[in-house]
Scaffold this active site. Sequence first.
Site, PDB file in Angstrom:
ATOM      1  N   GLU A  15       0.898  -1.261   0.161  1.00 26.02           N
ATOM      2  CA  GLU A  15      -0.169   0.169   0.358  1.00 26.02           C
ATOM      3  C   GLU A  15       0.966   1.364   0.186  1.00 26.02           C
ATOM      4  OE1 GLU A  15      -2.759  -0.210   3.040  1.00 26.02           O
ATOM      5  OE2 GLU A  15      -4.143  -1.591   2.178  1.00 26.02           O
ATOM      6  N   GLU A  59      -5.780  -8.719   0.761  1.00 28.13           N
ATOM      7  CA  GLU A  59      -5.779  -8.749   2.272  1.00 28.13           C
ATOM      8  C   GLU A  59      -7.538  -8.072   1.707  1.00 28.13           C
ATOM      9  OE1 GLU A  59      -4.087  -5.322   5.214  1.00 28.13           O
ATOM     10  OE2 GLU A  59      -2.385  -5.819   4.031  1.00 28.13           O
TER      11      GLU A  59
HETATM   12  C1  PNW Z   1      -4.232  -1.678   5.077  1.00 19.94           C
HETATM   13  N1  PNW Z   1      -7.225   4.173   4.932  1.00 19.94           N
HETATM   14  O1  PNW Z   1      -3.923  -0.612   6.106  1.00 19.94           O
HETATM   15  C2  PNW Z   1      -3.177  -1.979   6.293  1.00 19.94           C
HETATM   16  O2  PNW Z   1      -1.987  -2.695   4.764  1.00 19.94           O
HETATM   17  C3  PNW Z   1      -2.740  -2.827   7.345  1.00 19.94           C
HETATM   18  O3  PNW Z   1      -1.704  -3.264   8.114  1.00 19.94           O
HETATM   19  C4  PNW Z   1      -4.183  -2.667   8.048  1.00 19.94           C
HETATM   20  O4  PNW Z   1      -4.308  -3.397   9.541  1.00 19.94           O
HETATM   21  C5  PNW Z   1      -5.587  -3.392   7.462  1.00 19.94           C
HETATM   22  O5  PNW Z   1      -5.486  -2.375   5.096  1.00 19.94           O
HETATM   23  C6  PNW Z   1      -6.252  -2.167   8.032  1.00 19.94           C
HETATM   24  O6  PNW Z   1      -6.403  -1.324   8.323  1.00 19.94           O
HETATM   25  C7  PNW Z   1      -4.771   0.680   5.344  1.00 19.94           C
HETATM   26  O7  PNW Z   1      -7.500   4.971   5.473  1.00 19.94           O
HETATM   27  C8  PNW Z   1      -5.407   1.525   6.413  1.00 19.94           C
HETATM   28  O8  PNW Z   1      -7.619   4.049   4.127  1.00 19.94           O
HETATM   29  C9  PNW Z   1      -5.579   2.761   6.096  1.00 19.94           C
HETATM   30  C10 PNW Z   1      -6.524   2.422   4.695  1.00 19.94           C
HETATM   31  C11 PNW Z   1      -6.199   1.978   4.286  1.00 19.94           C
HETATM   32  C12 PNW Z   1      -5.849   0.448   4.394  1.00 19.94           C
END
Ligand code: PNW
Length: 463
Positions: A163, A358
């Site tokens: 990401e 994921e």
């Molecule tokens: C992902 N947003 O993070 C990550 O790959 C993981 O480490 C995390 O625990 C999981 O999703 C759940 O949050 C994100 O703000 C964090 O859109 C924030 C966002 C998207 C994905």
Amino acid sequence: MTQNANFLWGTATSSYQIEGAVSEDGRTPSIWDTFCATPGTVADGDTGAVACDHYHRMPEDVALMAELGMDVYRFSLAWPRVQPDGTGPGNPAGIAFYDRLVDELLDKGIRPWVTLYHWDLPQALEDAGGWPSRDTAYRFADYAAIAYDALGDRVDQWTTLNEPWCSAYLGYITGRHAPGRQDARAGMAALHHLLLGHGLAARVIREKAAASGRSDRLEVGITLNLGPKVPASDSPADVAAARWADGWDNRLYLDPLIRGEYPADIADKLAELGCPLPVRDGDLAVISEPLDVLGVNYYSSHMIQAGPVGQNGWPSPVVVRRDVPRTAMDWEVTPAALTDLLLRLEREYHGPAWYITENGAAYADVADENGYVDDVERAEYLRTHIDAVLEARAQGADVRGYFAWSLLDNFEWSYGYDRRFGIVRVDYDTQKRTPKRSARYYAERVAAEKEKAAKEKAEKGRA
Ligand code: PNW
């Protein structure tokens, strides 16, 4: 076509979210250790110092995966364990942990899927400029070489970055993630250097795999968080706002990686806003190094409406709240959009194989006296999203696997331990692991899908 033959089922985690042991065996601080130590950044002042103590409980956690019948496990390496200063030689004591993990997985018949960077940049590299500095891309390729030399004799699945949108946007523009900077110009430089680092690392891995005769089994790629955007109406303003949002979140990553060019509408606007992508000759050829795999992290889609022009002329599309169920992250539950997304990827970006690297949900879990969580909602979330993935596959998207996020409840970044994504409960006082209803659902679903695939294969063999 045998529908589900060779489809891989797994769970995913990341180093800083589960390992703990942040100062053991030569690991140095990452930007997340520093960020957590800064008051007001993470809920309740939580840190990853102990997390799920996975560093000391790894065999137990691998045994859990085996009990669930998993084919594959996606985890990340902590760069400050493997190469503590972000430059120079590898750290044998830190690498030894991943050696043991890989061996433990293989011993249980679980394929290791390594992510090189899930956000824990060595603090020393941030002090030297971090991702906004071009040099960090080259440091990343050196680190990838160390990692491949250590594990490449047993690991064939390599993801460079998890990401980059989160690293660039949340890390350097909004400051919600480490390193907590708020500088759009730096954020756009970070984005370009992350992608450049990806391309350089992918090349190194490909070369090393070729040199050791493992090219034909190598799957190298990157993981993006992709969120489909739906315009709130067919008014030109809403359509344009949704197009910008799709460009900013999705095309700004997909286009350079797969087509070798940044989307002109977004890149031109960024230059106009004084935040140009610092592209040099030859960079896009590196960034578009062919991918075997593109990992998709999917959580939700967004309905978008035109908003007023924001600060300093930045477009600011507005997310419209729809009347659909939400998770504890306040993210809308929209499984059908995942089918559409995969079909769009196949249509518009045909080339790499897609994996859902994921997918999962946080809910307000309540554990009984034995630590058991009857998380009907999470099981239902998994069911509807797995259905959506298999539907896209049936309609022709080349999607080859699915990873549930996450194996364990863990450190959810700026939310600390307050949001739980695990299919296995972690009691943070005792470190006891207890599979939730969703883990049981997932294990049964995977077993059923594999049985179906085996039957189809046998029937095809007879025909
Ligand atoms: C992902 N947003 O993070 C990550 O790959 C993981 O480490 C995390 O625990 C999981 O999703 C759940 O949050 C994100 O703000 C964090 O859109 C924030 C966002 C998207 C994905």
